[in-house]
Design a protein around this motif. Sequence first.
Motif, PDB file in Angstrom:
ATOM      1  N   GLU A 144       4.141   4.715   4.315  1.00 38.41           N
ATOM      2  CA  GLU A 144       2.737   4.734   3.895  1.00 38.41           C
ATOM      3  C   GLU A 144       2.672   4.539   2.382  1.00 38.41           C
ATOM      4  N   ARG A 145       1.643   3.838   1.945  1.00 39.33           N
ATOM      5  CA  ARG A 145       1.401   3.632   0.520  1.00 39.33           C
ATOM      6  C   ARG A 145      -0.049   4.011   0.228  1.00 39.33           C
ATOM      7  N   THR A 146      -0.256   4.878  -0.790  1.00 42.55           N
ATOM      8  CA  THR A 146      -1.596   5.348  -1.132  1.00 42.55           C
ATOM      9  C   THR A 146      -1.851   5.125  -2.618  1.00 42.55           C
ATOM     10  N   GLN A 147      -2.949   4.450  -2.935  1.00 45.86           N
ATOM     11  CA  GLN A 147      -3.337   4.250  -4.334  1.00 45.86           C
ATOM     12  C   GLN A 147      -4.078   5.506  -4.796  1.00 45.86           C
ATOM     13  N   HIS A 152       4.994  -0.921  -7.796  1.00 38.86           N
ATOM     14  CA  HIS A 152       3.547  -1.151  -7.669  1.00 38.86           C
ATOM     15  C   HIS A 152       3.243  -2.549  -7.136  1.00 38.86           C
ATOM     16  N   ASP A 153       3.951  -3.532  -7.642  1.00 40.51           N
ATOM     17  CA  ASP A 153       3.595  -4.931  -7.363  1.00 40.51           C
ATOM     18  C   ASP A 153       4.204  -5.483  -6.079  1.00 40.51           C
ATOM     19  N   HIS A 154       5.325  -4.931  -5.634  1.00 41.37           N
ATOM     20  CA  HIS A 154       6.069  -5.592  -4.563  1.00 41.37           C
ATOM     21  C   HIS A 154       6.358  -4.737  -3.337  1.00 41.37           C
ATOM     22  N   VAL A 170       0.573   5.311  -7.700  1.00 38.30           N
ATOM     23  CA  VAL A 170       0.697   5.071  -6.256  1.00 38.30           C
ATOM     24  C   VAL A 170       1.655   6.095  -5.659  1.00 38.30           C
ATOM     25  N   ASP A 217       8.624  -1.804   3.881  1.00 34.00           N
ATOM     26  CA  ASP A 217       9.715  -2.233   3.006  1.00 34.00           C
ATOM     27  C   ASP A 217      10.771  -1.133   2.893  1.00 34.00           C
ATOM     28  N   ARG A 239       5.558  -2.434  -0.202  1.00 31.24           N
ATOM     29  CA  ARG A 239       4.477  -2.119   0.728  1.00 31.24           C
ATOM     30  C   ARG A 239       5.044  -1.384   1.950  1.00 31.24           C
ATOM     31  N   GLU A 240       4.149  -0.928   2.809  1.00 37.66           N
ATOM     32  CA  GLU A 240       4.566  -0.247   4.037  1.00 37.66           C
ATOM     33  C   GLU A 240       5.513  -1.142   4.838  1.00 37.66           C
ATOM     34  N   PHE A 280       4.185   6.833  -2.418  1.00 45.60           N
ATOM     35  CA  PHE A 280       4.930   6.227  -1.315  1.00 45.60           C
ATOM     36  C   PHE A 280       5.494   7.337  -0.435  1.00 45.60           C
TER      37      PHE A 280
END
Length: 391
Positions: A162-165, A234-236, A171, A241, A238-239, A173
Amino acid sequence: MLSPASAATIRATLPAVGAAIGDITERFYDRLFTAHPELLRDLFNRGNQAAGTQRQALAGAIAAFATGLVEHPEQRPDAMLERIAHKHASLGVTPGQYEVVHTHLFAAIVEVLGDAVTEEVAAAWDEVYWLMANGLIAIEARLYAQHGVLLGDTWRPWVVTERTQETADVVTFRLRPADGGPLPTARAGQYVSVRVPLEDGARQIRQYSLSGAPGKETRTITVKRDGEVSAHLHDHVREGDRLDVSAPYGDLVLPDTRTPLLLASAGIGVTPMLAMLDHLAETDYAAPVTVVHGDRSPADHALRTEQRALAGKLTDSAVHFWYENTEDAEQGDRAGLVDLADVALPEGVQAYLCGPLPFMRAVRTQLLERGVPAAAIHYEVFGPDLWLATA
């Protein structure tokens, strides 16, 4: 401990070495990275090297260790070694690397001090180095053994679930082991190292505090965009990965006794404090807990809602937030920098600090002025521990 003859030599030469230690460490790193460029590419933090902060930290550690040996010959500065060893273990430092460091460090000492480095002086500082190095090697071996980590086998693949801003530049993770195996043992307040491949072929490493209680089914890290590894995450990432992650390390952990606590943070320093709060809430902690945080604004305060909610689950807690910009502040929030003047501090409080060095120095000074013993004030520094270099 340090032999009497070497102690006398170190005492006599410490002022000269101390005065030149910055030049020595600069020359040391130049020599080290020329001979072993892979260390800068894949182990040392390139940003800290460019800024000079790693050199300052090394200089401070050497000077502090040598000073401790001559001022307190009956004891070794194990608290300082413990902190450094946790950092080293999270990076996978091995005993053989101390030989490499020794070679280039002592060559740098000779280059900078020249004829002043007599055989007697060299032998005394060699003794200091190996007392420090062997102490670190022993602690690191214990830490590796606790996690069942073999030398050279630091990294384990984890999957982002999961990724949450959290804010514009923070962020969270959530991670679980890619192999489906059990999570390694952790304590609230500890950190993990994360290794990522960058576009230029380097594999850079950064440490991130765990931002959730260690008893969860997943682990969380909360990352502020600050430096090339954080920017990569931050840039690369995601869920789904994968990330290379170390076992958890760090000596900023809660006491086993139920004593009054002060958890004080600023900025992204909130992360280990949130893990501590989460753990305290899970374990029904009944002693008083005072939560203090300072930030630029409520919008910049990552995990603000979670921090207040977790404190609210405790039997006896108080929450104090300070903001330099109070737009969108809630009732009870304060303006400006953290000021403990009217914050109640229970007798016997143990204080835990994390945030920028100016913040921690200011809070530590306030606590000392309020009568809190220095031994009851604990801290975590993100990056090289410059407190050693400047305290």
